[in-house]
Design a protein around this motif. Structure first.
Motif, PDB file in Angstrom:
ATOM      1  N   VAL A  32       0.835  -1.201   0.000  1.00  0.00           N
ATOM      2  CA  VAL A  32       0.000   0.000   0.000  1.00  0.00           C
ATOM      3  C   VAL A  32       0.871   1.253   0.000  1.00  0.00           C
ATOM      4  CG1 VAL A  32      -1.796   1.251   1.231  1.00  0.00           C
ATOM      5  CG2 VAL A  32      -1.828  -1.243   1.190  1.00  0.00           C
ATOM      6  N   CYS A  33       1.960   1.235   0.767  1.00  0.00           N
ATOM      7  CA  CYS A  33       2.841   2.411   0.828  1.00  0.00           C
ATOM      8  C   CYS A  33       3.523   2.675  -0.509  1.00  0.00           C
ATOM      9  CB  CYS A  33       3.887   2.222   1.923  1.00  0.00           C
ATOM     10  SG  CYS A  33       3.210   2.290   3.595  1.00  0.00           S
ATOM     11  N   ASP A  34       3.830   1.625  -1.260  1.00  0.00           N
ATOM     12  CA  ASP A  34       4.427   1.828  -2.579  1.00  0.00           C
ATOM     13  C   ASP A  34       3.488   2.600  -3.493  1.00  0.00           C
ATOM     14  OD1 ASP A  34       6.820   0.627  -2.007  1.00  0.00           O
ATOM     15  OD2 ASP A  34       6.225  -1.355  -2.719  1.00  0.00           O
ATOM     16  N   ASP A  35       2.196   2.368  -3.346  1.00  0.00           N
ATOM     17  CA  ASP A  35       1.220   3.105  -4.149  1.00  0.00           C
ATOM     18  C   ASP A  35       1.034   4.526  -3.642  1.00  0.00           C
ATOM     19  OD1 ASP A  35      -0.730   3.794  -5.947  1.00  0.00           O
ATOM     20  OD2 ASP A  35      -2.328   2.673  -4.957  1.00  0.00           O
ATOM     21  N   TYR A  36       0.990   4.691  -2.328  1.00  0.00           N
ATOM     22  CA  TYR A  36       0.770   6.018  -1.751  1.00  0.00           C
ATOM     23  C   TYR A  36       1.960   6.952  -1.972  1.00  0.00           C
ATOM     24  CZ  TYR A  36      -3.477   4.513   0.720  1.00  0.00           C
ATOM     25  OH  TYR A  36      -4.741   4.083   1.024  1.00  0.00           O
ATOM     26  N   THR A  37       3.161   6.431  -1.813  1.00  0.00           N
ATOM     27  CA  THR A  37       4.340   7.298  -1.889  1.00  0.00           C
ATOM     28  C   THR A  37       4.593   7.830  -3.296  1.00  0.00           C
ATOM     29  OG1 THR A  37       5.697   5.289  -2.098  1.00  0.00           O
ATOM     30  CG2 THR A  37       5.518   6.290   0.088  1.00  0.00           C
TER      31      THR A  37
END
Length: 284
Positions: A32-37
């Motif tokens: 999820v963080c890879d998408d958000y960042t």
């Protein structure tokens, strides 16, 4: 509702391996963080806490990443965890080097999460991976984040869901030596309310990990089942990830369109008395 402040500091995890399903949680939060960042641009990004330091942000366009951990022991454990993760995932490491970013070139700062050694309005993004669940005073941490984040900065917060099977297992007297019993398990509604009070706008929220978390998973749920549960039963997910953005609206003075006339005018009163005074004087 229990107070967010704790009189005694809870046990603090040094790595995701301290939980039975820690690597699975770390992997789900990382996806999820890879998408958000990818939506966060700027110059400085801070990963707050020992668990956040073990979340690789290989897709982040921000090159300067700072990991703030409580002690030197957490620095050693984070480096060891990241080294093992890089050996298991060579494709991610090679992709990061092709983009000109080394996944292990981040700097480390030793300090408490509620005392940030950064200037005001200087950080473009924050990652708090379950940091509030193991904090003694989560309000103080969010106030420090609000102080140091830029006016359009982003914050990513992950936490455990008390309305899930993991939240029910936390109440039961099983595996009391597990660190998850020390976690607070704040609801996502409570975290969102805190963020909105500080002037953050909730951009997106995702539900992840449909598991008890207290036991080592014997099999992996298929991606199709995970998507089905996330769509139709989002409330029972074991964890959640929130993306919020700081919003600062400038205050401009509004000028009144209509000007009110004063009821009393000293100049008018003086001119009105002048003729009567002259006529009285001439009559004498």
């Amino acid at each position: 509702m229990k107070s967010a402040f704790r009189h005694e500091a809870p046990r603090y995890p040094s790595s995701w391996t301290d939980f039975p399903a820690g690597p699975q949680i770390q992997q789900a939060v990382t996806q999820v963080c890879d998408d958000y960042t990818q939506r966060i641009f700027g110059y400085h990004f801070v990963k707050l806490g020992a668990l956040s330091a073990q979340i690789p942000l290989n897709q982040s366009p921000i090159r300067h990443v700072v990991n703030q951990v409580p002690s030197e022991t957490h620095v050693t454990s984070s480096l060891a965890f990241n080294q093992r993760a890089s050996e298991q995932d060579e494709d991610t490491t090679s992709t990061a080097y092709e983009n000109g970013q080394s996944p292990f070139s981040s700097s480390y700062v030793i300090g408490q999460s509620h005392i940030l050694p950064f200037a005001e309005n200087s950080i473009d993004g924050f990652l708090l991976a379950n940091e509030l669940d193991f904090a003694q005073d989560p309000h103080e941490i969010l106030r420090e984040v609000d102080r140091t984040i830029t006016q359009s900065g982003y914050v990513i917060i992950s936490g455990f869901n008390p309305l899930s099977l993991a939240g029910m297992a936390k109440i039961l007297p099983v595996k009391r030596d597990n660190l998850l019993h020390d976690a607070r398990f704040f609801t996502s509604f409570r975290i969102r309310d805190w963020l909105q009070l500080l002037g953050f706008e909730i951009v997106e929220q995702r539900q992840i990990m449909f598991s008890t978390l207290f036991f080592q998973p014997r099999w992996q749920y298929s991606e199709r089942i995970q998507q089905y549960l996330s769509r139709y039963l989002p409330w029972c997910s074991a964890a959640y990830v929130i993306l919020a953005r700081k919003r600062v609206f400038p205050m401009t003075a509004i000028r009144p369109k209509l000007k009110l006339k004063p009821r009393f005018s000293a100049v008018g009163a003086a001119s009105a008395r002048t003729p009567s005074y002259r006529s009285a004087k001439l009559s004498k």
